[in-house]
Write an enzyme that holds these catalytic residues in place. Sequence first.
Site, mmCIF file in Angstrom:
data_model
loop_
_atom_site.group_PDB
_atom_site.id
_atom_site.type_symbol
_atom_site.label_atom_id
_atom_site.label_comp_id
_atom_site.label_asym_id
_atom_site.label_seq_id
_atom_site.Cartn_x
_atom_site.Cartn_y
_atom_site.Cartn_z
ATOM 1 N N ARG A 192 -22.907 -103.479 46.819
ATOM 2 C CA ARG A 192 -21.865 -103.963 47.731
ATOM 3 C C ARG A 192 -20.389 -104.110 47.203
ATOM 4 O O ARG A 192 -19.429 -103.646 47.718
ATOM 5 C CB ARG A 192 -22.215 -105.377 48.385
ATOM 6 C CG ARG A 192 -23.304 -105.410 48.975
ATOM 7 C CD ARG A 192 -23.622 -106.764 49.706
ATOM 8 N NE ARG A 192 -22.816 -107.343 50.733
ATOM 9 C CZ ARG A 192 -22.673 -108.494 51.316
ATOM 10 N NH1 ARG A 192 -23.237 -109.304 50.712
ATOM 11 N NH2 ARG A 192 -21.676 -108.940 52.056
ATOM 12 N N CYS A 248 -17.788 -114.329 46.987
ATOM 13 C CA CYS A 248 -18.817 -113.477 47.255
ATOM 14 C C CYS A 248 -18.719 -112.794 48.569
ATOM 15 O O CYS A 248 -17.545 -112.501 48.992
ATOM 16 C CB CYS A 248 -20.075 -114.271 47.227
ATOM 17 S SG CYS A 248 -19.786 -115.807 48.367
#
Length: 295
Positions: A192, A248
Site C-alpha cells: 500500500r 496510516c
Amino acid sequence: MNNATIGTIFNEVPVAMINSVFISASELHSQLGKDTVVFDCRFSLLDKAQGFLEYRQGHLPGAYYLDLEKDLSSPLQTHGGRHPLPNINQLENTLRRAGVYQHTKVVLYDDSRFAYAARAWWLLRYMGHQQVYLLDGGFKAWVAFKGALDKREPALKSGNFKANIQHDWVVNRDALLQTQAITLIDSREARRFQGLEEPIDPVAGHIPNAVNYPWQEVSDTQGFVRPLEEQKARWSNLDTTKEIVVYCGSGVTACVNILALHLCGIDSKLYPGSWSDWCSYLAETEARQKARLKN
C-alpha cells in the site's frame, strides 16, 4: 542527532517500559474485580458488526465494549479521514459510565494485534489518562490462559473522569504542508505504501518523503508485543532530529507504531486523517480535472 546518540538513548530505556504499557493474562486475572476497568475493542473493517457480536458471544468478565466507529471515531466527512477523532465529550461520558475515575487502571484488548486497542490506548492518553494498559496477546491470550468468559453486559456506573486534552499530540494536513522539519512514518503494509495496491482509499501511494514501518512488525503473529530489544533495533535508523509524525490509512493502526515508539522513549505525533484524508484532496483534484476535460 547521530546514530551513536540514538543508541545511547535506546540503551537508557528500561525494560520496565514494557511493563508500564502491557499486562499479561495472568496478571489481569489477579486484578479483575478490583479497581480495574476493562474494555473490549474487537472490531473488523470487513464486517463492522462483528466485534460487538463476538463481544456478546463471550468477553472478559466485567468488560465494556468500545466500538471503533461509534466510540473511538466521529462521523465520516468529505475530508478528515475515514476515522476522524471522536467527540471527546461523548467518549469522556462513555468512560464515566464504565466507572472510570481519574486514577482508575484501564485495560484494553482486541484480537487484532493491538490494531484497535492501541487506538483506544492512544485516545485515553491523549485525553490525559495515565494508567492505561494493553492485554498482551489480546483476547486469544486470555482464552489460552483459560480465563473465564461472560456474555452479560456490565451495569453502568458513575465515574468522574475528566479529559485533559494533549492538543500538541496531533498534526493536520496543513501543518504537514507547511514544514519540512518532520520525519513522517507511514504505518501501512509495504504494498500500500508503494502504491502497488489500495483496497480501501480512492488513490494509491503515500505522502511525499514518508518512510515505511508497517504496524504489524510491532507484535508477533500470535499478537504478543515483540521484546524491547527488537523494538529498539527496529527504530535504530530513524531520523529523530526532526519532529516525528505517524500516519496510516485512517489514523487507527498508526497508534500501534506510536505505541512502539513510546516503548523506546521516542515521542511522536499522530496525523489523525492519515492517507485517507491526504488522498481525499488528491481525489478531489482529479475529479475537477476530469470534469474540465469533459467540458
